[in-house]
Design a protein around this motif. Structure first.
Motif, short mmCIF file in Angstrom:
data_model
loop_
_atom_site.label_atom_id
_atom_site.label_comp_id
_atom_site.label_asym_id
_atom_site.label_seq_id
_atom_site.Cartn_x
_atom_site.Cartn_y
_atom_site.Cartn_z
N UNK A 1 -55.95 -17.26 28.80
CA UNK A 1 -55.56 -18.66 28.86
C UNK A 1 -56.50 -19.50 29.69
N UNK A 2 -56.02 -20.66 30.09
CA UNK A 2 -56.82 -21.62 30.85
C UNK A 2 -56.33 -21.63 32.30
N UNK A 3 -57.27 -21.45 33.23
CA UNK A 3 -56.96 -21.33 34.66
C UNK A 3 -57.64 -22.46 35.42
N UNK A 4 -56.92 -23.05 36.37
CA UNK A 4 -57.49 -24.03 37.29
C UNK A 4 -57.48 -23.46 38.70
N UNK A 5 -58.65 -23.41 39.32
CA UNK A 5 -58.79 -23.06 40.74
C UNK A 5 -58.80 -24.37 41.51
N UNK A 6 -57.64 -24.74 42.05
CA UNK A 6 -57.47 -26.04 42.71
C UNK A 6 -57.83 -25.90 44.19
N UNK A 7 -58.86 -26.65 44.58
CA UNK A 7 -59.42 -26.48 45.92
C UNK A 7 -60.44 -25.36 45.91
N UNK A 8 -61.31 -25.38 44.90
CA UNK A 8 -62.21 -24.25 44.65
C UNK A 8 -63.38 -24.18 45.62
N UNK A 9 -63.64 -25.24 46.40
CA UNK A 9 -64.76 -25.22 47.33
C UNK A 9 -66.07 -24.97 46.61
N UNK A 10 -66.86 -24.04 47.15
CA UNK A 10 -68.16 -23.72 46.56
C UNK A 10 -68.06 -22.62 45.50
N UNK A 11 -66.83 -22.26 45.14
CA UNK A 11 -66.63 -21.33 44.03
C UNK A 11 -66.49 -19.87 44.40
N UNK A 12 -66.18 -19.55 45.66
CA UNK A 12 -66.08 -18.15 46.07
C UNK A 12 -64.99 -17.42 45.30
N UNK A 13 -63.79 -17.98 45.25
CA UNK A 13 -62.70 -17.34 44.52
C UNK A 13 -62.92 -17.42 43.02
N UNK A 14 -63.46 -18.54 42.55
CA UNK A 14 -63.72 -18.68 41.11
C UNK A 14 -64.65 -17.59 40.60
N UNK A 15 -65.64 -17.22 41.39
CA UNK A 15 -66.57 -16.17 40.99
C UNK A 15 -65.83 -14.85 40.77
N UNK A 16 -64.89 -14.54 41.64
CA UNK A 16 -64.14 -13.29 41.52
C UNK A 16 -63.16 -13.37 40.35
N UNK A 17 -62.52 -14.53 40.17
CA UNK A 17 -61.64 -14.71 39.03
C UNK A 17 -62.40 -14.53 37.72
N UNK A 18 -63.62 -15.05 37.71
CA UNK A 18 -64.48 -14.92 36.54
C UNK A 18 -64.70 -13.45 36.17
N UNK A 19 -64.82 -12.61 37.21
CA UNK A 19 -65.04 -11.18 36.98
C UNK A 19 -63.77 -10.50 36.47
N UNK A 20 -62.62 -10.85 37.03
CA UNK A 20 -61.37 -10.19 36.67
C UNK A 20 -60.75 -10.73 35.38
N UNK A 21 -61.06 -11.97 35.04
CA UNK A 21 -60.47 -12.61 33.87
C UNK A 21 -61.58 -13.14 32.96
N UNK A 22 -62.41 -12.27 32.42
CA UNK A 22 -63.58 -12.72 31.66
C UNK A 22 -63.23 -13.45 30.37
N UNK A 23 -62.00 -13.29 29.88
CA UNK A 23 -61.62 -13.94 28.63
C UNK A 23 -60.99 -15.32 28.84
#
Length: 237
Positions: free
Chosen positions: A48-70
């Motif tokens: 699905x579609x995920x929003x990282x709210x308060x993503x800063x410089x993308x630290x958590x987004x990078x890890x989410x990208x790895x765990x949820x590649x689809x």
């Protein structure tokens, strides 16, 4: 939010310094939260579609990208300087913006990681209601926050330049915001109990979720159809 703009270049270094007491780095905590989200909220293989709210410089987004590649991954932060530091590879996955009006209103999951304590208490309910309005029907909001009952957490926040203006919120306060926004809380857990020297005990953490001694807490809430009652009407980690 110029206070976050000025940390855009050094955010990870400052955060890692803050976390020295735990013996871990920012990557460990981002990994922890991503795994929790997959396990407790969306499941493996989520597309699905995920929003990282308060993503800063993308630290958590990078890890989410790895765990949820689809999944389709979006990010929002009030600091345009921080958004500008997000790498091209991550940007290619979706929208990363400092403009709230650019966000969609059909997110299947929104993750709000250590954001709420940066928002003035009088603005917190409106923020949650705004996020609820951006969820798809039955979408889920996953919130992580510092636990003010933990003395180590309070010490870290008190000495962190990133949290100079922070006002911690007890779990009960966060639960009330979610419920008053028309969200149903489906999971609550205290998390992050053991520093690195006691890492061999971390396998016990799922069984300690009830114990208000964790350094942070996590909440998962689920929406329903938007009912036009204002609950879905009309922020940084």
């Amino acid at each position: 939010m110029s206070e976050f703009d000025r940390f855009a270049l050094s955010y990870k270094e400052v955060l890692d310094q803050d976390l020295t007491i735990s013996g871990e780095t920012s990557e460990y905590f981002a990994e922890y939260k991503a795994r929790f989200m997959v396990r407790e909220a969306v499941g493996p293989g989520f597309s699905g579609k995920v929003l990282d709210y308060g993503c800063g410089v993308g630290l958590l987004s990078e890890i989410l990208n790895k765990h949820l590649p689809a999944c389709t991954l979006h990010g929002f932060d009030v600091s345009s300087e921080s958004i500008g530091k997000i790498g091209a590879g991550l940007r290619a996955r979706g929208l990363f913006t400092a403009k709230d009006q650019d966000l969609d209103d059909d997110y299947d999951a929104i993750i709000v990681s250590n954001v709420m304590h940066h928002i003035c208490p009088e603005d917190r309910q409106a923020t949650i209601c705004r996020l609820r309005s951006r969820l798809a029907p039955a979408g889920k909001l996953v919130m992580f926050e510092h636990n003010p009952l933990n003395p180590c957490t309070r010490w870290v926040v008190r000495h962190s330049p990133l949290d100079k203006e922070a006002i911690l919120l007890p779990r009960g306060e966060a639960l009330a915001y979610l419920r008053d926004a028309g969200l149903r809380v489906t999971r609550r857990a205290y998390i992050v109990f053991f520093p690195r020297p006691l890492a061999w005990l971390r396998a016990l953490e799922p069984w300690l979720a009830w114990l208000p001694a964790g350094a942070q807490y996590a909440l998962v809430a689920e929406g329903g159809p938007h009912n036009g009652d204002g609950l879905g009407g009309p922020r940084h980690s």
